[in-house]
Design an enzyme around this catalytic site. Sequence first.
Site, PDB file in Angstrom:
ATOM      1  N   HIS A   7      71.244  38.354  79.400  1.00  9.72           N
ATOM      2  CA  HIS A   7      72.053  39.347  78.470  1.00  9.72           C
ATOM      3  C   HIS A   7      70.868  39.456  77.230  1.00  9.72           C
ATOM      4  O   HIS A   7      69.859  39.019  77.168  1.00  9.72           O
ATOM      5  CB  HIS A   7      73.236  38.936  77.557  1.00  9.72           C
ATOM      6  CG  HIS A   7      73.158  37.777  77.047  1.00  9.72           C
ATOM      7  ND1 HIS A   7      72.512  37.834  75.410  1.00  9.72           N
ATOM      8  CD2 HIS A   7      73.508  36.603  77.004  1.00  9.72           C
ATOM      9  CE1 HIS A   7      72.876  36.599  74.850  1.00  9.72           C
ATOM     10  NE2 HIS A   7      73.346  35.811  75.866  1.00  9.72           N
ATOM     11  N   CYS A  30      73.019  30.629  78.140  1.00 10.49           N
ATOM     12  CA  CYS A  30      72.500  32.000  78.561  1.00 10.49           C
ATOM     13  C   CYS A  30      71.109  32.244  78.627  1.00 10.49           C
ATOM     14  O   CYS A  30      70.520  31.467  77.781  1.00 10.49           O
ATOM     15  CB  CYS A  30      73.449  32.988  77.736  1.00 10.49           C
ATOM     16  SG  CYS A  30      75.042  33.063  78.237  1.00 10.49           S
TER      17      CYS A  30
END
Length: 183
Positions: free
Chosen positions: A142, A158
Amino acid sequence: MRRDLIRLAVWAGIFLSAGTAPVFANALDSQLQPVASPIPRETVSFDGKEAPGTIIIRTEERRLYFVLPDHQALRYGVGVGRPGFTWAGVTRIGYKREWPDWTPPAQMLKRRPDLPRHMDGGLDNPLGARAMYLAGTLYRIHGSNEPDTIGQAVSSGCIRMTNDDVIDLYERAKVGARVVVTR
């Protein structure tokens, strides 16, 4: 002004047809401030055996490679999981979202009860401009509203990119694309 634009885009996305929603996502994109990546994106030679369209994340190197034809790849700088939150494996992109909402997983809320329970997508959202959800995991590739974290090990697992880089990768990567994460 920005918050009004974000609210307008969110409400418009809810009430208008899916065919109109990209117009509002593009309006948010235009509000991004150009940020020079601490690690510039570049095309490099690549002699791996993965097929074009594959994403390879080398967490120790803090780089993401998007495999291109003819033994080439796009190399991006990324932020990765901090100590205790590193992982490796093979997965695929399960789905993708522009200006995604963020709901912290229960494990994260247990560690950080001060976090909001939910955040609408927008400029202040920690998932940034785009997210590609990694199937069978809690993790995503992301964007980030903290570009200074790119090249560091600071996330909860992440893979973070600058918003400019994640928008570029989002346009190239397909749902179902193979993702290989190494340590």
